[in-house]
Design an enzyme around this catalytic site. Sequence first.
Site, PDB file in Angstrom:
ATOM      1  N   ASP A  11       0.827  -1.205   0.000  1.00  0.00           N
ATOM      2  CA  ASP A  11       0.000   0.000   0.000  1.00  0.00           C
ATOM      3  C   ASP A  11       0.866   1.263   0.000  1.00  0.00           C
ATOM      4  OD1 ASP A  11      -2.350   1.414  -0.007  1.00  0.00           O
ATOM      5  OD2 ASP A  11      -2.797   1.135   2.114  1.00  0.00           O
ATOM      6  N   ASN A  13     -11.065  -2.778  -5.167  1.00  0.00           N
ATOM      7  CA  ASN A  13     -10.331  -1.801  -5.978  1.00  0.00           C
ATOM      8  C   ASN A  13     -11.046  -1.447  -7.288  1.00  0.00           C
ATOM      9  OD1 ASN A  13      -7.081  -3.038  -4.873  1.00  0.00           O
ATOM     10  ND2 ASN A  13      -8.168  -1.191  -4.199  1.00  0.00           N
TER      11      ASN A  13
HETATM   12  C1  IPE Z   1      -5.311  -2.816  -0.172  1.00  0.00           C
HETATM   13  O1  IPE Z   1      -5.011  -1.479  -0.324  1.00  0.00           O
HETATM   14  C2  IPE Z   1      -5.353  -3.497  -1.521  1.00  0.00           C
HETATM   15  C3  IPE Z   1      -4.075  -3.684  -2.163  1.00  0.00           C
HETATM   16  C4  IPE Z   1      -2.908  -3.374  -1.665  1.00  0.00           C
HETATM   17  C5  IPE Z   1      -4.134  -4.314  -3.453  1.00  0.00           C
HETATM   18  P1  IPE Z   1      -6.146  -0.375  -0.454  1.00  0.00           P
HETATM   19  O2  IPE Z   1      -5.439   0.908  -0.629  1.00  0.00           O
HETATM   20  O3  IPE Z   1      -7.123  -0.765  -1.492  1.00  0.00           O
HETATM   21  O4  IPE Z   1      -6.857  -0.483   0.972  1.00  0.00           O
HETATM   22  P2  IPE Z   1      -7.774   0.571   1.742  1.00  0.00           P
HETATM   23  O5  IPE Z   1      -8.846   1.002   0.805  1.00  0.00           O
HETATM   24  O6  IPE Z   1      -6.912   1.712   2.147  1.00  0.00           O
HETATM   25  O7  IPE Z   1      -8.276  -0.180   2.935  1.00  0.00           O
HETATM   26  C1  IPE Z   2      -1.518   0.342  -3.404  1.00  0.00           C
HETATM   27  O1  IPE Z   2      -1.355   1.706  -3.460  1.00  0.00           O
HETATM   28  C2  IPE Z   2      -1.769  -0.265  -4.757  1.00  0.00           C
HETATM   29  C3  IPE Z   2      -3.119  -0.810  -4.927  1.00  0.00           C
HETATM   30  C4  IPE Z   2      -4.114  -0.759  -4.069  1.00  0.00           C
HETATM   31  C5  IPE Z   2      -3.386  -1.466  -6.200  1.00  0.00           C
HETATM   32  P1  IPE Z   2      -2.583   2.711  -3.396  1.00  0.00           P
HETATM   33  O2  IPE Z   2      -2.996   3.054  -4.772  1.00  0.00           O
HETATM   34  O3  IPE Z   2      -3.661   2.170  -2.521  1.00  0.00           O
HETATM   35  O4  IPE Z   2      -1.898   3.970  -2.705  1.00  0.00           O
HETATM   36  P2  IPE Z   2      -2.508   4.953  -1.644  1.00  0.00           P
HETATM   37  O5  IPE Z   2      -3.066   4.112  -0.515  1.00  0.00           O
HETATM   38  O6  IPE Z   2      -3.577   5.742  -2.326  1.00  0.00           O
HETATM   39  O7  IPE Z   2      -1.358   5.796  -1.199  1.00  0.00           O
HETATM   40 MG    MG Z   3      -4.112   2.355  -0.562  1.00  0.00          MG
END
Ligand code: IPE
Ligand code: IPE
Ligand code: MG
Length: 230
Positions: A18, A66
């Site tokens: 993340d 997602n």
């Molecule tokens: C979790 O991260 C999913 C992945 C890393 C693929 P998210 O960024 O989607 O999680 P939330 O929404 O902050 O809980």
């Molecule tokens: C994790 O990074 C990747 C996926 C969830 C696919 P994010 O896109 O969730 O990054 P933040 O949480 O917005 O920083």
């Molecule tokens: Mg995230």
Amino acid sequence: MTGERAKHGARHVAIIMDGNGRWAKKRRLPRAIGHQRGVEAVRSVARAARTMGLDALTLYAFSTENWSRPEDEVSALMGLLKHFIQSDLEEFVRDNVRLKMIGEWRALAPDLVALIDNALERTAANTGCTLAVALNYGSQDEIARAAAKAAAKGEVSVQTIEAELDTAGLPPLDLLIRTSGEVRLSNFLLWQAAYAEMIFTDVLWPDFGPDNLAEALAEFAQRERRYGGR
Ligand code: IPE
Ligand code: IPE
Ligand code: MG
């Protein structure tokens, strides 16, 4: 190293990758660049997992939730995944890495499914580290599917559900890492995390490298696991 336990004692590590978006935002770059750098982190951490003697590394790449992101971000992520498989498959074949997918990845675009099928087939006989990618994965969905399969076979128990989980065949989960400072599981490996150790780090995923993995494994080695005993 695979098959025998490495010094840190962990066989299976999972990571909630993340912070790609925040990494990009800090640099005033588009989110897609953050995801691109995230793929580079995947590459270096997957290599490190192998050399550090892990039997399995499970990475959360795309959750069932997602899909609620803007369409251009979803397609950028799918494009990166496609490119990653195309560019790294030969390395997996060469390095004895077995690729595995968990989640409802078969519901993705047919060209991506075909690419994945080919990658799974090409690495199926590999006996080294397993790289499991969670794609269109949601743990509640996984458990519901597994329970339904167990029921269809006539017996619903912890053992029969576990045998139907997408992670069946992987070693028990030892360590779950989440980057970027969030302290939640976001529907990842809820069942498998029952007795896993957890490490939450503020490091944003694109900045996470082999040193961070080594540090996490060193911390894991210090943990006392009790499994309810004493
Ligand atoms: C979790 O991260 C999913 C992945 C890393 C693929 P998210 O960024 O989607 O999680 P939330 O929404 O902050 O809980
Ligand atoms: C994790 O990074 C990747 C996926 C969830 C696919 P994010 O896109 O969730 O990054 P933040 O949480 O917005 O920083
Ligand atoms: Mg995230």
